[in-house]
Design a protein around this motif. Sequence first.
Motif, PDB file in Angstrom:
ATOM      1  N   GLU A 391       0.846  -1.185   0.000  1.00  0.00           N
ATOM      2  CA  GLU A 391       0.000   0.000   0.000  1.00  0.00           C
ATOM      3  C   GLU A 391       0.885   1.239   0.000  1.00  0.00           C
ATOM      4  N   ASP A 392       0.691   2.110  -0.980  1.00  0.00           N
ATOM      5  CA  ASP A 392       1.460   3.347  -1.088  1.00  0.00           C
ATOM      6  C   ASP A 392       2.971   3.081  -1.080  1.00  0.00           C
ATOM      7  N   GLY A 393       3.347   1.986  -1.746  1.00  0.00           N
ATOM      8  CA  GLY A 393       4.769   1.670  -1.853  1.00  0.00           C
ATOM      9  C   GLY A 393       5.368   1.045  -0.615  1.00  0.00           C
ATOM     10  N   ARG A 394       4.556   0.767   0.415  1.00  0.00           N
ATOM     11  CA  ARG A 394       5.039   0.156   1.655  1.00  0.00           C
ATOM     12  C   ARG A 394       4.457  -1.239   1.810  1.00  0.00           C
ATOM     13  N   ARG A 395       5.213  -2.112   2.463  1.00  0.00           N
ATOM     14  CA  ARG A 395       4.696  -3.445   2.782  1.00  0.00           C
ATOM     15  C   ARG A 395       4.018  -3.419   4.151  1.00  0.00           C
ATOM     16  N   TYR A 396       2.783  -3.889   4.200  1.00  0.00           N
ATOM     17  CA  TYR A 396       2.043  -4.071   5.448  1.00  0.00           C
ATOM     18  C   TYR A 396       1.864  -5.566   5.674  1.00  0.00           C
ATOM     19  N   PHE A 397       1.610  -5.931   6.930  1.00  0.00           N
ATOM     20  CA  PHE A 397       1.462  -7.344   7.266  1.00  0.00           C
ATOM     21  C   PHE A 397       0.215  -7.563   8.101  1.00  0.00           C
ATOM     22  N   LEU A 398      -0.575  -8.564   7.698  1.00  0.00           N
ATOM     23  CA  LEU A 398      -1.728  -8.979   8.504  1.00  0.00           C
ATOM     24  C   LEU A 398      -1.228  -9.976   9.534  1.00  0.00           C
ATOM     25  N   THR A 399      -1.260  -9.581  10.783  1.00  0.00           N
ATOM     26  CA  THR A 399      -0.523 -10.299  11.824  1.00  0.00           C
ATOM     27  C   THR A 399      -1.224 -11.526  12.390  1.00  0.00           C
ATOM     28  N   GLY A 400      -2.566 -11.567  12.285  1.00  0.00           N
ATOM     29  CA  GLY A 400      -3.293 -12.632  12.980  1.00  0.00           C
ATOM     30  C   GLY A 400      -3.565 -12.290  14.426  1.00  0.00           C
ATOM     31  N   ASP A 401      -3.118 -11.101  14.880  1.00  0.00           N
ATOM     32  CA  ASP A 401      -3.397 -10.633  16.236  1.00  0.00           C
ATOM     33  C   ASP A 401      -4.720  -9.870  16.235  1.00  0.00           C
ATOM     34  N   MET A 402      -5.577 -10.187  17.188  1.00  0.00           N
ATOM     35  CA  MET A 402      -6.868  -9.514  17.300  1.00  0.00           C
ATOM     36  C   MET A 402      -6.763  -8.416  18.361  1.00  0.00           C
ATOM     37  N   ALA A 403      -7.332  -7.239  18.039  1.00  0.00           N
ATOM     38  CA  ALA A 403      -7.229  -6.108  18.964  1.00  0.00           C
ATOM     39  C   ALA A 403      -8.463  -5.218  18.852  1.00  0.00           C
ATOM     40  N   LYS A 404      -8.597  -4.323  19.822  1.00  0.00           N
ATOM     41  CA  LYS A 404      -9.701  -3.367  19.869  1.00  0.00           C
ATOM     42  C   LYS A 404      -9.119  -1.965  19.986  1.00  0.00           C
ATOM     43  N   ARG A 405      -9.628  -1.036  19.173  1.00  0.00           N
ATOM     44  CA  ARG A 405      -9.176   0.344  19.237  1.00  0.00           C
ATOM     45  C   ARG A 405      -9.878   1.046  20.404  1.00  0.00           C
TER      46      ARG A 405
END
Length: 517
Positions: A391-405
């Motif tokens: 995304e936008d020239g950067r690598r992101y990773f889907l971690t498998g960690d669940m969280a709440k904002r």
Amino acid sequence: MADKEFYQVIERHAVEHPDQVLITIDQQSITYKEFITNTKRIASSMYAWGVRKDTKVGIVLYNSVRWYELFFSAVYLGAQPVPIDPQSGILELEHLFSYTGISYCFFAKEYRSNQILEIVRKLNPEIREQSMFILAAGEEEERPSYIYSFEQFLEKKIIKELLEQQYAVVDEKRVMSLACTSGSTGNPKILTVPYMGFFEAIKDMGDYLEFQPDDTMMIGMPLYHQGGFGMGLQMVVKGGSVIYQPQFDPTMFLKTVEERKVTVIQLTATLAKILLSHPEFDHYDLSSVRICYFAGEVLPADIAKVFVETLHIRVVNIIGSSETATMVVWDSEYDYEVDPSDFRELPFTKAALVDETGKESEIGELKIYTSAIIFNYFGNEQATKDTVLIEDGRRYFLTGDMAKRLPDGRLRFLGRSKRIIKRGANLVHAEEVESALLLHPRVQAVAIIPKKHEVFGEQIVAYVQTADGETITRGEVARYLKGKISAYKIPDKVLVSEEIPHDIGKVQFKYMKGGKR
């Protein structure tokens, strides 16, 4: 590009303070100057035997100075080290060799009960023909002709001037190593680690923690584990010293901290509990410790409180992974008013929560940017496609960690999606149950796993290691947890285990054995 290169940074430290100890492992130490001298000698032999840029070099060794030298000797030449769990069996090794194309392998004779030399003798003949094997640690004995001693390996070398011409230039596409997160004989998870991005992430975290050349850090994680290796490097890039324990021993840990005036210790909640319950804990002088670095498990607030308020030690609790390096942090200097499971982004990371469709959500899977995001899962296009996003020239990773904002912007860690137990209509995060049960005064270590159940679908099974080595019943556990967590989260079965395998990183579930009631 000295500011983007591990080896040049270490070499600069070797000039500035040559006699500073770089690492100590199992009573053996090596200074920065000795490290540079030894790695260049080993790199010379590697090159003379045919190791070149991108050559795959397997390292099947326990924590040792030689492991460190071999890894960086390969890095010097631009080769790709492939660190492998020394507990791996023949099926795992054969699969990794075939999968990665390892053509040089340095191995130990044995590790614990695993007879690595015997495994190498039994490897498929095709693998033996395609690879060079060097016995790098262990007593000499009669060997087949295709296995070389380390002395034989070192006999062949090139002149210093020629070696320096082989020094590998770093660029954005260069691979640091192939990190094996699984020894599976199925689809293995082998990480293609970016050199420049990994260096940047390591340097950023070393700067955040304000590590200094007079610091000494103590780690018990294995070097073949990307986390243990990376945490130590955070200290090395700042010119400090690192002590790696061969394996965790609470008495030796406390004794070493006192004698070596260790300033940074790395633990999990489980191992912190073991240390705090040591019968002679109060007899040891831990006043030199300024930071306790937690990772790998949920950190209960009560354990963090002991370190901060009683021991006056700064607690830094992180979430990180082999695929990403450090992602988010809870730091007692800045975050003490909230729970240790409420994390914030670091200045050099970016986090978002996404739902199953990939859209941002208040509750969901953690999507993270760090400079160290892997290029890919080596040879596994589907796993890469499922987790590494551009995304936008950067690598992101889907971690498998669940969280709440949370309203203040922090992220409350809920657990690993892969460790969610589906008990009837309820979803239970194994980490939450482990964190609650770990506070039981008789519990020294705990691992929660699911087991199939005809009615519930899955039931909750607790493997417990008690501090006194005696049995603990399910009833006792249920009474302790009543009112602390929801009733449906209380383990359905409790099995006592003599030892729950772990490193200072996380419970090693693949080595779990059946327990007794």
